[in-house]
Design a protein around this motif. Structure first.
Motif, PDB file in Angstrom:
ATOM      1  N   LYS A  92       0.782  -1.082   0.096  1.00  0.00           N
ATOM      2  CA  LYS A  92       0.054  -0.089  -0.041  1.00  0.00           C
ATOM      3  C   LYS A  92       0.972   1.115  -0.102  1.00  0.00           C
ATOM      4  O   LYS A  92       2.113   1.224   0.196  1.00  0.00           O
ATOM      5  CB  LYS A  92      -0.967   0.166   1.141  1.00  0.00           C
ATOM      6  N   ASP A  93       0.375   2.346  -0.459  1.00  0.00           N
ATOM      7  CA  ASP A  93       1.171   3.421  -0.684  1.00  0.00           C
ATOM      8  C   ASP A  93       0.647   4.418   0.758  1.00  0.00           C
ATOM      9  O   ASP A  93      -0.669   4.613   0.698  1.00  0.00           O
ATOM     10  CB  ASP A  93       0.841   4.279  -1.963  1.00  0.00           C
ATOM     11  N   VAL A  94       1.693   5.135   1.321  1.00  0.00           N
ATOM     12  CA  VAL A  94       1.134   6.066   2.276  1.00  0.00           C
ATOM     13  C   VAL A  94       2.062   7.282   1.978  1.00  0.00           C
ATOM     14  O   VAL A  94       2.878   7.512   1.450  1.00  0.00           O
ATOM     15  CB  VAL A  94       1.953   5.420   3.609  1.00  0.00           C
ATOM     16  N   ALA A  95       1.166   8.652   2.331  1.00  0.00           N
ATOM     17  CA  ALA A  95       1.907   9.755   2.019  1.00  0.00           C
ATOM     18  C   ALA A  95       2.386  10.464   3.222  1.00  0.00           C
ATOM     19  O   ALA A  95       1.924  10.078   4.203  1.00  0.00           O
ATOM     20  CB  ALA A  95       0.667  10.881   1.627  1.00  0.00           C
ATOM     21  N   VAL A  96       3.563  10.781   2.966  1.00  0.00           N
ATOM     22  CA  VAL A  96       4.578  11.239   4.235  1.00  0.00           C
ATOM     23  C   VAL A  96       5.145  12.645   3.677  1.00  0.00           C
ATOM     24  O   VAL A  96       5.289  12.739   2.618  1.00  0.00           O
ATOM     25  CB  VAL A  96       5.592  10.470   4.792  1.00  0.00           C
ATOM     26  N   PRO A  97       4.941  13.574   4.539  1.00  0.00           N
ATOM     27  CA  PRO A  97       5.591  14.988   4.193  1.00  0.00           C
ATOM     28  C   PRO A  97       6.792  14.789   3.808  1.00  0.00           C
ATOM     29  O   PRO A  97       8.048  14.073   4.312  1.00  0.00           O
ATOM     30  CB  PRO A  97       5.517  15.836   5.498  1.00  0.00           C
ATOM     31  N   PHE A  98       7.198  15.462   2.646  1.00  0.00           N
ATOM     32  CA  PHE A  98       8.668  15.315   2.151  1.00  0.00           C
ATOM     33  C   PHE A  98       9.707  15.662   2.994  1.00  0.00           C
ATOM     34  O   PHE A  98      10.877  15.108   3.239  1.00  0.00           O
ATOM     35  CB  PHE A  98       8.753  16.064   0.895  1.00  0.00           C
ATOM     36  N   LYS A  99       9.392  16.924   3.767  1.00  0.00           N
ATOM     37  CA  LYS A  99      10.355  17.298   4.692  1.00  0.00           C
ATOM     38  C   LYS A  99      10.647  16.285   5.773  1.00  0.00           C
ATOM     39  O   LYS A  99      11.813  16.293   6.694  1.00  0.00           O
ATOM     40  CB  LYS A  99       9.918  18.554   5.399  1.00  0.00           C
ATOM     41  N   ASP A 100      10.051  15.277   6.134  1.00  0.00           N
ATOM     42  CA  ASP A 100      10.272  14.267   6.998  1.00  0.00           C
ATOM     43  C   ASP A 100      11.243  13.520   6.668  1.00  0.00           C
ATOM     44  O   ASP A 100      11.797  12.546   7.331  1.00  0.00           O
ATOM     45  CB  ASP A 100       8.900  13.585   7.468  1.00  0.00           C
ATOM     46  N   LEU A 101      11.430  13.273   5.393  1.00  0.00           N
ATOM     47  CA  LEU A 101      12.684  12.235   4.776  1.00  0.00           C
ATOM     48  C   LEU A 101      13.813  13.096   5.238  1.00  0.00           C
ATOM     49  O   LEU A 101      14.148  13.971   4.593  1.00  0.00           O
ATOM     50  CB  LEU A 101      12.393  11.997   3.048  1.00  0.00           C
ATOM     51  N   LYS A 102      14.819  12.443   5.668  1.00  0.00           N
ATOM     52  CA  LYS A 102      16.172  12.845   6.075  1.00  0.00           C
ATOM     53  C   LYS A 102      17.169  12.186   5.214  1.00  0.00           C
ATOM     54  O   LYS A 102      17.072  10.823   5.049  1.00  0.00           O
ATOM     55  CB  LYS A 102      16.315  12.844   7.670  1.00  0.00           C
ATOM     56  N   VAL A 103      18.393  12.550   4.930  1.00  0.00           N
ATOM     57  CA  VAL A 103      19.530  11.854   4.439  1.00  0.00           C
ATOM     58  C   VAL A 103      20.582  11.601   5.329  1.00  0.00           C
ATOM     59  O   VAL A 103      20.844  12.595   6.310  1.00  0.00           O
ATOM     60  CB  VAL A 103      20.073  12.789   3.361  1.00  0.00           C
ATOM     61  N   VAL A 104      20.829  10.306   5.594  1.00  0.00           N
ATOM     62  CA  VAL A 104      21.955  10.107   6.497  1.00  0.00           C
ATOM     63  C   VAL A 104      23.077   9.706   5.599  1.00  0.00           C
ATOM     64  O   VAL A 104      22.847   8.967   4.722  1.00  0.00           O
ATOM     65  CB  VAL A 104      21.431   8.783   7.421  1.00  0.00           C
ATOM     66  N   SER A 105      24.176  10.147   5.848  1.00  0.00           N
ATOM     67  CA  SER A 105      25.488  10.167   5.191  1.00  0.00           C
ATOM     68  C   SER A 105      26.417   9.373   6.297  1.00  0.00           C
ATOM     69  O   SER A 105      26.625   9.707   7.273  1.00  0.00           O
ATOM     70  CB  SER A 105      25.970  11.399   4.645  1.00  0.00           C
ATOM     71  N   ARG A 106      27.229   8.559   5.549  1.00  0.00           N
ATOM     72  CA  ARG A 106      28.326   7.760   6.416  1.00  0.00           C
ATOM     73  C   ARG A 106      29.105   7.152   5.586  1.00  0.00           C
ATOM     74  O   ARG A 106      28.957   6.513   4.362  1.00  0.00           O
ATOM     75  CB  ARG A 106      27.786   6.474   7.266  1.00  0.00           C
ATOM     76  N   ASP A 107      30.338   7.500   5.568  1.00  0.00           N
ATOM     77  CA  ASP A 107      31.537   7.094   4.641  1.00  0.00           C
ATOM     78  C   ASP A 107      31.439   7.290   3.171  1.00  0.00           C
ATOM     79  O   ASP A 107      31.454   6.702   2.334  1.00  0.00           O
ATOM     80  CB  ASP A 107      31.642   5.529   4.709  1.00  0.00           C
ATOM     81  N   GLY A 108      30.819   8.583   3.075  1.00  0.00           N
ATOM     82  CA  GLY A 108      30.649   9.085   1.578  1.00  0.00           C
ATOM     83  C   GLY A 108      29.410   8.515   0.702  1.00  0.00           C
ATOM     84  O   GLY A 108      29.009   8.665  -0.303  1.00  0.00           O
ATOM     85  N   ARG A 109      28.255   7.727   1.584  1.00  0.00           N
ATOM     86  CA  ARG A 109      27.363   6.973   1.284  1.00  0.00           C
ATOM     87  C   ARG A 109      26.066   7.765   1.905  1.00  0.00           C
ATOM     88  O   ARG A 109      26.172   8.181   2.976  1.00  0.00           O
ATOM     89  CB  ARG A 109      27.229   5.500   1.728  1.00  0.00           C
TER      90      ARG A 109
END
Length: 135
Positions: A92-109
């Motif tokens: 199923k598809d769920v709508a989430v506020p785009f601002k709630d998606l965070k980018v996690v970076s580690r070791d250049g990834r």
């Protein structure tokens, strides 16, 4: 007219980017994770977000971005995340506020993280594309 032009440009950018988008594989806590290619930059490509895996804070995969919702001003306001199911059945598809998606970076990834669990997404109202709202 301007709205249709902006929407058409967004769709073309998304579709065109899908054919050239590259994914990298990273290892985090012993798991191999597919990550969008350029999320840590100051701008994102739609192809970096569309079909990207989404993880919870414990680095468990909880879904995949199946669509983006753009407002009349051209701003991405919502990410539609597909959750659950097996081989497309029961998803199923769920709508989430785009601002709630965070980018996690580690070791250049980089990878996308949402501060919710898979169970929370599964119990959230399903998103209906026809009405552009939860069902």
């Amino acid at each position: 007219m301007l709205h249709k032009l902006a929407l058409s440009a967004s769709v073309l950018a998304l579709a065109g980017g899908l054919t050239v988008a590259q994914a990298e594989t990273m290892t985090s806590t012993g798991r191999s994770v597919t990550a969008p290619s350029s999320l840590s930059t100051t701008h994102w490509l739609a192809s970096d977000i569309y079909k990207a895996d989404v993880y919870d804070n414990a680095e468990d995969k909880i879904g995949v971005v199946t669509d983006l919702i753009i407002d009349n001003s051209g701003n991405v306001t919502t990410a539609v995340v597909g959750v659950g199911g097996f081989l497309g059945a029961g998803k199923k598809d769920v709508a989430v506020p785009f601002k709630d998606l965070k980018v996690v970076s580690r070791d250049g990834r980089d990878w996308l993280v949402l501060n919710q669990t898979k169970e929370e997404l599964k119990t959230a109202p399903a998103y209906d594309k026809k009405t552009n709202s939860p069902m």
